[in-house]
Design a protein around this motif. Structure first.
Motif, mmCIF file in Angstrom:
data_model
loop_
_atom_site.group_PDB
_atom_site.id
_atom_site.type_symbol
_atom_site.label_atom_id
_atom_site.label_comp_id
_atom_site.label_asym_id
_atom_site.label_seq_id
_atom_site.Cartn_x
_atom_site.Cartn_y
_atom_site.Cartn_z
ATOM 1 N N ALA A 198 0.838 -1.195 0.000
ATOM 2 C CA ALA A 198 0.000 0.000 0.000
ATOM 3 C C ALA A 198 0.875 1.247 0.000
ATOM 4 O O ALA A 198 1.941 1.279 0.627
ATOM 5 C CB ALA A 198 -0.914 0.007 1.219
ATOM 6 N N ARG A 199 0.417 2.265 -0.683
ATOM 7 C CA ARG A 199 1.109 3.552 -0.737
ATOM 8 C C ARG A 199 0.620 4.421 0.417
ATOM 9 O O ARG A 199 -0.586 4.560 0.640
ATOM 10 C CB ARG A 199 0.810 4.233 -2.079
ATOM 11 C CG ARG A 199 1.392 5.622 -2.252
ATOM 12 C CD ARG A 199 1.107 6.109 -3.668
ATOM 13 N NE ARG A 199 1.627 7.442 -3.913
ATOM 14 C CZ ARG A 199 0.875 8.546 -3.911
ATOM 15 N NH1 ARG A 199 -0.428 8.471 -3.685
ATOM 16 N NH2 ARG A 199 1.418 9.726 -4.156
ATOM 17 N N ILE A 200 1.548 5.012 1.146
ATOM 18 C CA ILE A 200 1.189 5.866 2.274
ATOM 19 C C ILE A 200 0.775 7.242 1.770
ATOM 20 O O ILE A 200 1.504 7.882 1.003
ATOM 21 C CB ILE A 200 2.366 5.989 3.255
ATOM 22 C CG1 ILE A 200 2.671 4.618 3.869
ATOM 23 C CG2 ILE A 200 2.051 7.003 4.355
ATOM 24 C CD1 ILE A 200 3.899 4.603 4.765
ATOM 25 N N THR A 201 -0.394 7.703 2.205
ATOM 26 C CA THR A 201 -0.918 8.982 1.738
ATOM 27 C C THR A 201 -1.171 9.988 2.863
ATOM 28 O O THR A 201 -1.511 11.138 2.586
ATOM 29 C CB THR A 201 -2.233 8.785 0.954
ATOM 30 O OG1 THR A 201 -3.190 8.137 1.804
ATOM 31 C CG2 THR A 201 -1.997 7.942 -0.298
ATOM 32 N N GLU A 202 -1.001 9.557 4.115
ATOM 33 C CA GLU A 202 -1.209 10.488 5.218
ATOM 34 C C GLU A 202 -0.431 10.016 6.440
ATOM 35 O O GLU A 202 -0.408 8.823 6.755
ATOM 36 C CB GLU A 202 -2.694 10.605 5.560
ATOM 37 C CG GLU A 202 -3.007 11.646 6.616
ATOM 38 C CD GLU A 202 -4.505 11.819 6.841
ATOM 39 O OE1 GLU A 202 -4.881 12.269 7.939
ATOM 40 O OE2 GLU A 202 -5.298 11.489 5.931
ATOM 41 N N THR A 203 0.206 10.964 7.122
ATOM 42 C CA THR A 203 0.983 10.658 8.325
ATOM 43 C C THR A 203 0.773 11.758 9.365
ATOM 44 O O THR A 203 0.308 12.845 9.047
ATOM 45 C CB THR A 203 2.491 10.562 8.021
ATOM 46 O OG1 THR A 203 2.950 11.826 7.503
ATOM 47 C CG2 THR A 203 2.797 9.469 7.008
ATOM 48 N N GLU A 204 1.160 11.453 10.610
ATOM 49 C CA GLU A 204 1.203 12.452 11.678
ATOM 50 C C GLU A 204 2.483 12.246 12.475
ATOM 51 O O GLU A 204 2.845 11.113 12.798
ATOM 52 C CB GLU A 204 0.008 12.305 12.634
ATOM 53 C CG GLU A 204 -1.307 12.776 12.070
ATOM 54 C CD GLU A 204 -2.446 12.649 13.070
ATOM 55 O OE1 GLU A 204 -3.512 13.217 12.806
ATOM 56 O OE2 GLU A 204 -2.277 11.973 14.112
ATOM 57 N N GLY A 205 3.160 13.340 12.799
ATOM 58 C CA GLY A 205 4.351 13.260 13.605
ATOM 59 C C GLY A 205 4.049 13.461 15.076
ATOM 60 O O GLY A 205 3.225 14.305 15.443
ATOM 61 N N ARG A 212 -0.604 15.127 4.440
ATOM 62 C CA ARG A 212 -1.330 14.220 3.550
ATOM 63 C C ARG A 212 -1.171 14.628 2.095
ATOM 64 O O ARG A 212 -0.934 15.805 1.781
ATOM 65 C CB ARG A 212 -2.807 14.149 3.927
ATOM 66 C CG ARG A 212 -3.519 15.462 4.002
ATOM 67 C CD ARG A 212 -4.828 15.342 4.794
ATOM 68 N NE ARG A 212 -5.445 16.634 5.015
ATOM 69 C CZ ARG A 212 -6.494 17.098 4.319
ATOM 70 N NH1 ARG A 212 -7.045 16.342 3.372
ATOM 71 N NH2 ARG A 212 -6.994 18.284 4.577
ATOM 72 N N VAL A 213 -1.295 13.634 1.242
ATOM 73 C CA VAL A 213 -1.228 13.876 -0.197
ATOM 74 C C VAL A 213 -2.547 14.471 -0.649
ATOM 75 O O VAL A 213 -3.622 13.945 -0.328
ATOM 76 C CB VAL A 213 -0.953 12.562 -0.960
ATOM 77 C CG1 VAL A 213 -0.883 12.825 -2.455
ATOM 78 C CG2 VAL A 213 0.346 11.933 -0.471
ATOM 79 N N ALA A 214 -2.489 15.568 -1.370
ATOM 80 C CA ALA A 214 -3.706 16.212 -1.843
ATOM 81 C C ALA A 214 -4.458 15.301 -2.800
ATOM 82 O O ALA A 214 -3.854 14.526 -3.546
ATOM 83 C CB ALA A 214 -3.352 17.520 -2.556
ATOM 84 N N PRO A 215 -5.796 15.356 -2.783
ATOM 85 C CA PRO A 215 -6.572 14.588 -3.765
ATOM 86 C C PRO A 215 -6.141 14.949 -5.182
ATOM 87 O O PRO A 215 -5.703 16.074 -5.433
ATOM 88 C CB PRO A 215 -8.014 15.036 -3.492
ATOM 89 C CG PRO A 215 -8.000 15.511 -2.076
ATOM 90 C CD PRO A 215 -6.647 16.129 -1.860
ATOM 91 N N ALA A 216 -6.270 14.016 -6.079
ATOM 92 C CA ALA A 216 -5.764 14.202 -7.451
ATOM 93 C C ALA A 216 -6.279 15.470 -8.091
ATOM 94 O O ALA A 216 -5.544 16.194 -8.777
ATOM 95 C CB ALA A 216 -6.123 12.978 -8.296
#
Length: 201
Positions: A40-47, A192-196
């Motif tokens: 799976a490709r990671i699209t959102e994280t939190e530090g 997070r990665v912005a929607p396309a």
């Protein structure tokens, strides 16, 4: 499964937490589960920034639960909330600097049918956009992967993926940390990665 794993090295995690959180976007999370390799490709994280962050578990000191966060970087810290949701965190920074990155959302790359089945047949944008949702889809639990060394390339690890351009990254406050001090609650440590349709190209 014949491909030789190329897990991210320990040096990747042995850096400032927010740098790791940013560079994890676009990386691939690989899990070998029940004889199948899921990717799976990671699209959102939190530090979560250790002692300096009142939202971080380890800010209260070393406990049996947080012990793994005080150890070498590149290990999994998996904990259970509400007695039902497993949360996957990746330990960062140096020994005794107990920081981590929470993986919050993914996109299937390999094994989507299995992931959907584990999510009860759900499909669409809300299927994998939460930390408890993605662990269930990938078969990640505290019992199986807490304290696991992610740099060994066995059972669960992370690999490089296609980099995400800066203009395609949205930064904002983290979710579900109302208990934290305002300066930590409102800090833009969720990435997070912005929607396309909103990306810069």
């Amino acid at each position: 499964m014949a491909d030789t794993p190329a897990p991210l090295p320990r040096d990747f995690y042995h850096r400032p937490t927010l740098e790791v959180a940013r560079e994890l976007l676009g990386c691939q999370l690989v899990v070998e589960s029940e004889g199948e390799r899921l990717i799976a490709r990671i699209t959102e994280t939190e530090g979560y920034l250790g002692f300096l962050d009142s939202a971080c578990h380890s800010s209260h000191g070393r406990t049996p639960r947080t012990e793994v966060m005080f150890g070498p970087p590149g290990h999994a810290y998996v904990y259970l909330i509400y007695g039902m949701y497993d949360m996957l965190n990746l330990v960062t920074e140096a020994v005794d600097e107990p920081c981590a990155v929470l993986v919050r959302a993914i996109e299937p790359v390999v094994g989507e049918a299995t992931m959907i089945a584990r999510r009860g047949g759900r499909r669409g944008r809300d299927t994998f956009n939460g930390p408890g949702k993605l662990t269930r889809a990938l078969g990640i639990s505290k019992a199986t992967f807490n304290r696991h060394d992610l740099c060994r390339g066995e059972a669960i690890w992370l690999e490089r993926g296609e980099p995400v351009a800066d203009e395609d990254v949205i930064m904002g406050p983290r979710i579900g940390i109302d208990y934290a001090r305002p300066e930590h609650r409102d800090a833009p440590w969720r990435l997070r990665v912005a929607p396309a349709q909103k990306r810069g190209r």
